[in-house]
Design a protein around this motif. Structure first.
Motif, PDB file in Angstrom:
ATOM      1  N   ALA A  30      42.965  55.620  42.737  1.00 47.19           N
ATOM      2  CA  ALA A  30      42.050  54.817  43.346  1.00 47.19           C
ATOM      3  C   ALA A  30      41.992  54.900  44.949  1.00 47.19           C
ATOM      4  O   ALA A  30      40.866  54.952  45.378  1.00 47.19           O
ATOM      5  N   ARG A  31      43.156  55.355  45.372  1.00 43.46           N
ATOM      6  CA  ARG A  31      43.148  55.343  47.028  1.00 43.46           C
ATOM      7  C   ARG A  31      42.233  56.616  47.443  1.00 43.46           C
ATOM      8  O   ARG A  31      41.439  56.775  48.350  1.00 43.46           O
ATOM      9  N   ASN A  32      42.391  57.564  46.463  1.00 47.96           N
ATOM     10  CA  ASN A  32      41.803  58.833  46.784  1.00 47.96           C
ATOM     11  C   ASN A  32      40.247  58.732  46.544  1.00 47.96           C
ATOM     12  O   ASN A  32      39.408  59.426  47.331  1.00 47.96           O
ATOM     13  N   GLY A  74      47.130  43.612  39.175  1.00 51.36           N
ATOM     14  CA  GLY A  74      47.069  43.346  38.033  1.00 51.36           C
ATOM     15  C   GLY A  74      45.946  44.141  37.088  1.00 51.36           C
ATOM     16  O   GLY A  74      46.312  44.270  36.085  1.00 51.36           O
ATOM     17  N   ALA A  75      44.966  44.499  37.626  1.00 50.02           N
ATOM     18  CA  ALA A  75      44.010  45.338  36.971  1.00 50.02           C
ATOM     19  C   ALA A  75      44.686  46.914  36.596  1.00 50.02           C
ATOM     20  O   ALA A  75      44.356  47.414  35.476  1.00 50.02           O
ATOM     21  N   GLN A  95      31.665  49.807  36.334  1.00 48.23           N
ATOM     22  CA  GLN A  95      31.041  48.683  36.194  1.00 48.23           C
ATOM     23  C   GLN A  95      31.280  47.649  37.545  1.00 48.23           C
ATOM     24  O   GLN A  95      30.909  46.439  37.194  1.00 48.23           O
ATOM     25  N   THR A  96      31.762  48.156  38.328  1.00 46.26           N
ATOM     26  CA  THR A  96      31.897  47.173  39.405  1.00 46.26           C
ATOM     27  C   THR A  96      31.081  47.636  40.387  1.00 46.26           C
ATOM     28  O   THR A  96      30.474  48.674  40.701  1.00 46.26           O
ATOM     29  N   VAL A 138      36.022  45.054  44.964  1.00 46.31           N
ATOM     30  CA  VAL A 138      37.365  45.040  44.264  1.00 46.31           C
ATOM     31  C   VAL A 138      37.240  44.854  42.896  1.00 46.31           C
ATOM     32  O   VAL A 138      36.538  44.115  42.303  1.00 46.31           O
ATOM     33  N   ILE A 139      38.120  45.833  42.047  1.00 48.01           N
ATOM     34  CA  ILE A 139      38.348  45.664  40.705  1.00 48.01           C
ATOM     35  C   ILE A 139      39.250  44.615  40.275  1.00 48.01           C
ATOM     36  O   ILE A 139      40.539  45.000  40.624  1.00 48.01           O
ATOM     37  N   THR A 140      38.980  43.674  39.759  1.00 39.94           N
ATOM     38  CA  THR A 140      39.979  42.844  39.473  1.00 39.94           C
ATOM     39  C   THR A 140      40.377  42.747  38.011  1.00 39.94           C
ATOM     40  O   THR A 140      39.894  43.242  37.223  1.00 39.94           O
TER      41      THR A 140
END
Length: 621
Positions: free
Chosen positions: A235-237, A245-246, A271-272, A279-281
């Motif tokens: 995700a950082r890349n 939590g996600a 879908q975000t 932010v993906i929650t």
């Protein structure tokens, strides 16, 4: 200077802008627009971040260590069998092994290495799936003997470009029996330039003759903590912000499969809403997967174990409105119950970082309030309830009925508590339960197939060495000698008429074999070094040992049913029944141990008796 067909560059800057008005034919002249820039085709995360070296593999440390050592000392096997669940890296590992076998280094002089360079022609060709000497075959679609014959024919030819010709067979368990048999000889003695790498998710379907010719590696499921860290790096890349939590929910849904989790992460990113602050929650991931929120599962656990059906149904209503499947909710509840039971049984897990923070804190608090018998009972009910939901016409109704049952059972004492209460309240009504069927016995009551109580008395001392004092000792000796058929006939098909060692008189039933007497006599003579005589009689004799054991068991059941404590349990649980009565004083045939005959001993005279001797000894003066 401009040419005949060229404009002067200096004059190009003086080109007037296109007219605003209509042209010669009344139309507005078109304005040339810049060509749109088309991005390349999108690669999903599972392909983009596929490991290319052994260092990139996660969760497979044991396999990587063995393979590295094998390449270091030059002991690389000619055939590998990679097994594990989907998405743990079987095919990826096979391609890394193929590169390690064929890498020649940047200067073209290198040999097999556990760290392929990635820039030589062989490494580039294998990475691009276009190397002529690395042949991948999908055994799910090409599983016949004809396909294997083509493979065996290709084995005969030397590599065109690489050092080794590598055959990778995915889903190898799908090969037919004839195909496996055709491959055996080549697999056992392949040419020195050929390597086989097999991958399968169903190892039990692979013949043992194939497994014995391969070096086997079991790729294990990747832990949730390792998956979460791996997905966080990706995700950082990708410059995507994801809540911890996600990530935990994605890793849990992956079920140990790296590829499955990457597919879920890809879907979550898509879908975000785009934007620098997106932010993906955990809530978005739960809604996407149709899962219940983890905190809602904890709330449901506390409501159910606290006997609060209204609160439990309110939680399920909210989950159902969000689109969660209640069958999946029950499965989440079952998983949480297992985690809580482990925390109850192994307190050291509360300090382990392999568990998420919620399990280590809130789960530990629930574990401190619940006893193991309560957790075990809830596990059995939930396990049965999950199956009911899968077969019910209305999944929501079935799930809610399971939760309501759990809420009401939460107030019922466990069997151990019930025994203690009944013993405390009914101690004056009769003896303790352990004496219901005589000393050293126990009673087991069941209701609806589930055990309610199992009380066992202290074990009796170990029996003495077996002696042939009665017919039961004879039968037991035959059983100890592994004569199963003869033992069964002595138990069910013969009646003892007379026992006078070394003579035994029996009345056989019609189903007894004709050679029963000589077989028994020969066995006894061999074991005891004494000649035995087995005589057949027409006298009635005793009942068979099986009939005697059944009669004794019925008597014990009757005695147990009359015990006040057992009657109280049967009254408390309607439909309960006595399942078995264990009496540790009985032998293997359910009969009381026979009394050992004591030899006749002369009685001793009382201390006050006068000395009397009919024939006094004469003593010479």
């Amino acid at each position: 200077m401009s040419g005949l067909f060229q404009d002067d560059p200096a004059e190009q800057d003086d080109i007037p802008p296109p007219p605003d008005g209509p042209g010669l034919f009344g139309d507005v002249l078109p304005v040339a627009l810049p060509e749109p820039v088309h991005a390349g085709p999108y690669r999903v995360l599972a392909r983009k971040y596929r490991p290319t070296t052994f260092d990139d593999l996660i969760g497979q440390e044991a396999m990587v260590r063995i393979l590295r050592n094998a390449f270091a000392i030059g002991r690389v096997a000619h055939a590998f069998m990679l097994t594990g669940v989907r998405g743990v890296g079987k095919t990826t590992t096979a391609r890394i092994i193929a590169r390690a076998l064929n890498c020649i280094g940047p200067d073209g002089t290198g040999g097999p290495t556990a760290d392929p360079c990635g820039i030589c022609a062989n490494c580039i060709g294998i990475l691009a799936d276009r190397h002529p000497d690395v042949i991948e075959m999908d055994a799910a679609s090409r599983n016949g003997i004809g396909d294997i014959r083509e493979l065996i024919e290709a084995v005969r030819f030397r590599p065109m470009q690489a050092r080794n010709k590598v055959f990778i067979l995915d889903e190898v368990h799908m090969l037919t029996t004839q195909a496996f048999n055709a491959l055996l000889k080549t697999l056992e003695e392949p040419p020195p330039h050929v390597k086989f790498i097999f991958a399968t998710t169903e190892l039990r379907k692979v013949p043992i003759t194939v497994l014995s010719r391969c070096q086997r590696f079991d790729l294990r499921r990747v832990r949730i903590a390792e998956l979460s860290q791996h997905y966080a790096r990706i995700a950082r890349n990708e410059a995507v912000a994801v809540e911890p939590g996600a990530l935990e929910q994605i890793a849990r849904a992956a079920d140990g499969s790296v590829r499955d989790g990457l597919s879920i992460l890809d879907q979550a990113i898509a879908q975000t809403d785009a934007g620098p602050d997106a932010v993906i929650t955990a809530t978005q991931v739960a809604d996407m997967l149709g899962l219940a929120d983890r905190e809602a599962v904890f709330d449901l656990m506390e409501a159910v174990m606290g006997g609060k059906p209204a609160a439990a149904l309110a939680i399920t209503d909210g989950a159902f409105e969000r689109g969660a499947d209640l069958g999946t909710l029950l499965q989440d509840l079952l998983d949480l119950l297992h985690t809580i039971t482990r925390l109850k049984s192994i307190p050291g897990l509360r300090d382990s970082h392999d568990l998420p923070e919620a399990e280590r804190t809130r789960g530990a608090q629930i574990a401190d309030r619940l006893a193991v018998p309560v957790l075990a009972r809830a596990w059995q009910m939930l396990l049965k309830g999950v199956g009911e939901v899968e077969t019910a016409p209305d999944r929501r109704a079935a799930a809610e009925m399971v939760l309501i049952r759990l809420c009401h059972v939460a107030d019922i004492p466990t069997p151990g508590d019930l025994v203690r209460r009944l013993n405390a309240s009914g101690s004056a009504a009769g003896p303790d339960l352990s004496a219901a069927a005589g000393g050293g016995s126990g009673v087991r009551a069941v209701a609806n197939g589930m055990p309610l109580i199992s009380a066992e008395a202290a074990p009796a001392p170990a029996p003495a060495a077996p002696r042939l004092n009665n017919f039961r000792d004879i039968v037991a000796l035959v059983g100890a000698q592994k004569e199963a058929m003869l033992h069964a006939h002595l138990l069910h098909s013969v009646h003892l008429v007379r026992f006078a060692p070394p003579v035994i008189e029996l009345r056989p039933q019609p189903e007894a074999p004709r050679d029963l007497a000589p077989r028994l006599a020969a066995l006894l003579s061999e074991v005891t070094a004494t000649r035995w005589t087995i005589a057949m009689s027409t006298a009635a004799g005793e009942a068979t040992l099986a009939e005697q054991g059944n009669a004794a068991d019925s008597a014990r059941r009757t005695a147990a049913a009359d015990h006040p404590l057992v009657r109280a349990i049967l009254d408390t649980f309607p439909g309960a029944r006595i399942d078995t009565v264990h009496d540790r004083t009985t032998d293997a045939y359910g009969l009381p141990a026979p009394l050992t005959e004591q030899p006749d001993m002369p009685g001793f005279a009382p201390p006050e008796a006068d000395y009397f001797d009919e024939d006094p000894m004469e003593i010479d003066p």
